[in-house]
Design a protein around this motif. Structure first.
Motif, short mmCIF file in Angstrom:
data_model
loop_
_atom_site.label_atom_id
_atom_site.label_comp_id
_atom_site.label_asym_id
_atom_site.label_seq_id
_atom_site.Cartn_x
_atom_site.Cartn_y
_atom_site.Cartn_z
N HIS A 119 11.70 -80.10 -71.39
CA HIS A 119 12.88 -80.90 -71.11
C HIS A 119 12.61 -82.40 -71.20
O HIS A 119 13.26 -83.12 -71.94
CB HIS A 119 13.42 -80.53 -69.74
CG HIS A 119 14.80 -81.06 -69.50
ND1 HIS A 119 15.03 -82.35 -69.10
CD2 HIS A 119 16.01 -80.49 -69.62
CE1 HIS A 119 16.33 -82.55 -68.98
NE2 HIS A 119 16.95 -81.44 -69.29
N ARG A 122 11.05 -84.15 -74.60
CA ARG A 122 11.91 -84.18 -75.78
C ARG A 122 12.97 -85.27 -75.70
O ARG A 122 13.36 -85.83 -76.72
CB ARG A 122 12.56 -82.82 -75.99
CG ARG A 122 11.60 -81.75 -76.46
CD ARG A 122 12.26 -80.39 -76.44
NE ARG A 122 13.48 -80.39 -77.23
CZ ARG A 122 13.52 -80.13 -78.52
NH1 ARG A 122 12.43 -79.81 -79.15
NH2 ARG A 122 14.65 -80.17 -79.17
N SER B 98 18.01 -80.03 -73.13
CA SER B 98 16.78 -80.05 -73.93
C SER B 98 16.02 -78.75 -73.82
O SER B 98 15.23 -78.40 -74.68
CB SER B 98 15.85 -81.16 -73.44
OG SER B 98 16.45 -82.41 -73.61
N ARG B 118 21.11 -76.26 -77.44
CA ARG B 118 19.91 -77.06 -77.19
C ARG B 118 19.96 -78.31 -78.04
O ARG B 118 20.13 -78.24 -79.26
CB ARG B 118 18.67 -76.26 -77.54
CG ARG B 118 17.44 -76.89 -76.99
CD ARG B 118 16.24 -76.39 -77.73
NE ARG B 118 15.03 -76.84 -77.06
CZ ARG B 118 13.86 -76.92 -77.67
NH1 ARG B 118 13.76 -76.58 -78.93
NH2 ARG B 118 12.81 -77.35 -77.03
N LYS B 119 19.84 -79.46 -77.38
CA LYS B 119 19.90 -80.73 -78.11
C LYS B 119 18.71 -80.85 -79.05
O LYS B 119 17.57 -80.82 -78.59
CB LYS B 119 19.86 -81.91 -77.11
CG LYS B 119 21.13 -82.06 -76.31
CD LYS B 119 21.05 -83.28 -75.42
CE LYS B 119 20.80 -82.88 -73.98
NZ LYS B 119 20.93 -84.01 -73.05
N PRO B 120 18.93 -80.99 -80.34
CA PRO B 120 17.79 -81.17 -81.24
C PRO B 120 17.22 -82.58 -81.13
O PRO B 120 17.93 -83.51 -80.75
CB PRO B 120 18.39 -80.93 -82.63
CG PRO B 120 19.86 -80.85 -82.46
CD PRO B 120 20.21 -81.00 -81.02
#
Lengths: 327, 155
Positions: A119, A122, B98, B118-120
Motif C-alpha cells: 500500500h 506504491r 493500492s 487497484r490503483k495502478p
C-alpha cells in the motif's frame, strides 16, 4: 604288687567299708562328676554357638536392611532423575510454545510488512509517475528534448519499481498459506500456459513439444505459478530465435521423476548457475531480456515447499534446461 | 441535463486526490468531487454531521470512491457503517486502493463493496481506469432508487 602298696597307703580308719567298695564308689562319683562337668562344659559352647548363630542372623538382617536402604536410595535417585527429565520436558515444551508464538508473531509482522509495502510504497510511485506525466502534458512545448527524455526515464524507473514491488509481494505470498496437495496434470497445465503465451504474443513463432501424461503431486496454484515462470522464461529467452522450440517433459534423475522445461534460446554460462535462483539476480541485461529477477526465486521457493529440488543446465546461445522434482 | 453529479472521494493522500481529480478532468467527465480525508470525515459527509452538518442530503453522491487505509476510521469500517444504515444502504461503493492483498479484496466484497479497483502505478493506466469507472458508475449505471422508509412520498 602295686595293690599291695596302695592298700598300705589307705588309712586304717576306712575299716567300716571294704577298701575295694569305697574305691569303686569314689570312682563312680568321680565319673558322674566328670560327665556332669562335661555337660557343664558343653553348655557354654552351645550358648556360644547360639550366640554365634544369632550374630550371623543379625549380620544377615543388617545386610538385608542395607540392601533395602540401597534400594530406597536407588529409588530416590531414580525418582530425582524422573523429576529432572519431567522438568526438562516441561522446559522443552515451554520453549517450543515460545518459539511457536515467536514464529506466529513474526508471521503477523510479515503480513503487516507486506501490507505496508503493497500500500504505502506504491502511493509515492504513483505520484512520481503522475506528476512527471503532468509536466510532459502541461508543459511539454516549453521543455526541450533532454528534459522530456529525463521525464521519460523517471517514469520508466517508477514503473519498474512498481513491478519490483509487485513481484516481491508475489514471492512473499508464496511462503504464506497452506498447500493443498492433489494429483496434478502437468501436461495440461503446460498446454494452458503455452496457449496463454501464444494469445499474448500471437506474432511469435514457437514450437511447443509437451510430453503427454505428465503427472505429479503438489499444490495446483503453486505449481501453476512455477510452471508459468519456467515456460514464460523459455518463451522470453527464445525471443531472438527465428525457430524457437520449447520442450516440457520428464526423466528419471537421482531415482525420482524429474520434470524439465528446455528451450533453444539465449542460454547461460554455467559459471553463474548458482546465481540463477537468487532473488533479484539476473544474468542478462534489462535491455536484452526485461525482467525483475524474481521468477526463478519463485520457482525455487515453490519446489522447496514441495520438498523437491531444482537445477539448471545451459550454454550461452544454445539454450537452457530447467529441472525440478516434487520431493 | 439533471442534477450535478457528485462523487465522494475518500482519500487521505493529497497527491492521490490531485491525481484523481486530474484523471477525471482528462476523461472529460463533468463532475463535482467532494473529498473526505479520512473515515470520520466520510461518515460526516454521508450523514450530514460534523463539518458537513449543513450539507443538503438531496445531493447524495452518485458513487463513493473509498480508499482502505485511512487515518482514524478505516475504509472497511466506513463501508460496514454505510451498509448498516438504511440511508446509505444502497450507495454504490467502489474501493479504490493500492492494496491487492487477498484479505482486503475478500473483506471489501464481504462487507458489500460494489467494485474493487487497484490503483495502478502508471498514471496513463490510472486515467484509463478512472475513465471507465466514471463512464460506468456515472453514465451507464442506474443509481439506486430513493424511498422514504415509511413509504410516504417526500416531495
Amino acid at each position: 604288687m602295686t595293690g599291695g602298696t596302695e592298700e598300705s597307703a589307705v588309712s586304717p580308719d576306712g575299716a567300716a567299708f571294704g577298701n575295694q567298695e569305697f574305691m569303686t564308689a569314689m570312682v563312680n562319683i568321680l565319673e558322674d562328676f566328670a560327665v556332669e562337668q562335661e555337660r557343664l562344659e558343653a553348655m557354654p559352647r552351645a550358648v556360644m554357638n547360639i550366640l554365634e548363630d544369632a550374630a550371623a542372623e543379625k549380620e544377615r538382617l543388617e545386610e538385608a536392611q542395607r540392601a533395602m536402604l540401597n534400594l530406597l536410595e536407588d529409588f530416590d535417585v531414580e525418582r530425582e532423575r524422573t523429576r529432572t527429565a519431567n522438568e526438562e520436558l516441561r522446559t522443552t515444551l515451554e520453549n517450543l510454545r515460545r518459539a511457536k508464538e515467536a514464529a506466529e508473531a513474526a508471521n503477523r509482522e510479515l503480513e503487516a510488512f507486506s501490507y505496508s509495502v503493497s500500500h504505502d510504497l506504491r502511493a509515492p510511485l504513483r505520484a512520481i509517475d503522475g506528476f512527471s506525466l503532468a509536466l510532459v502534458e502541461d508543459y511539454g512545448n516549453t521543455l526541450d528534448e533532454d528534459a522530456r527524455d529525463y521525464l521519460g526515464r523517471i517514469r520508466a524507473a517508477t514503473q519498474k519499481m512498481g513491478q519490483l514491488i509487485d513481484d516481491l509481494l508475489k514471492l512473499s505470498r508464496l511462503t504464506r498459506g497452506d498447500m493443498k496437495i492433489t494429483k496434478i496434470d502437468i501436461t495440461g497445465l503446460a498446454e494452458e500456459i503455452a496457449a496463454e503465451l501464444r494469445t499474448a504474443q500471437p506474432d511469435r513463432h514457437v514450437t511447443f513439444r509437451i510430453a503427454p501424461r505428465l503427472q505429479g503431486r503438489g499444490d495446483a496454484n503453486l505449481l501453476r505459478v512455477a510452471l508459468q515462470n519456467l515456460v514464460g522464461n523459455a518463451w522470453k529467452f527464445t525471443s531472438k530465435k527465428p525457430e524457437a522450440v520449447i520442450e516440457v517433459g520428464s526423466a528419471q534423475a537421482k531415482g525420482v521423476t524429474a520434470f524439465y522445461v528446455r528451450d533453444n534460446g539465449a542460454g547461460f554460462d554455467m559459471t553463474y548457475a548458482d546465481k540463477l535462483f537468487g532473488t533479484f539476480q539476473r544474468l542478462h541485461t534489462d535491455r536484452d531480456y526485461p525482467g525483475t529477477g524474481i521468477g526463478l526465486s519463485i520457482v525455487q521457493r515453490v519446489v522447496h515447499r514441495h520438498g523437491g529440488s531444482v537445477w539448471a543446465e545451459g550454454e550461452p546461445g544454445k539454450g537452457a534446461t530447467f529441472w525440478f522434482t516434487l520431493g | 441535463m439533471g442534477k450535478e453529479k457528485v462523487i465522494l472521494l475518500v482519500e487521505d493522500n493529497p497527491d492521490d486526490v490531485m491525481l484523481t481529480k486530474r484523471a477525471f478532468r482528462r476523461c472529460h467527465i463533468p463532475i463535482r468531487i467532494e473529498v473526505a480525508e479520512d473515515g470520520v470525515e466520510a461518515l460526516d459527509y454521508l450523514f450530514c454531521s460534523g463539518k458537513w452538518h449543513d450539507r443538503c442530503p438531496e445531493t447524495d453522491p452518485q458513487v463513493m470512491l473509498l480508499d482502505l487505509k485511512l487515518p482514524r476510521v478505516s475504509g472497511l469500517e466506513v463501508l460496514k457503517k454505510v451498509r448498516s444504515e438504511p440511508r446509505t444502504h444502497h450507495l454504490p461503493v467502489v474501493i479504490l486502493t493500492s492494496s491487492r492483498e487477498e484479505e482486503d479484496v475478500f473483506r471489501g466484497y464481504d462487507l458489500g463493496a460494489n467494485s474493487y479497483i487497484r490503483k495502478p502505478v502508471d498514471f496513463e493506466s490510472f486515467v484509463r481506469a478512472i475513465g471507465q469507472l466514471g463512464m460506468y458508475w456515472l453514465e451507464l449505471n442506474e443509481p439506486p432508487v430513493k424511498r422514504d422508509p415509511r413509504g410516504a412520498d417526500d416531495h
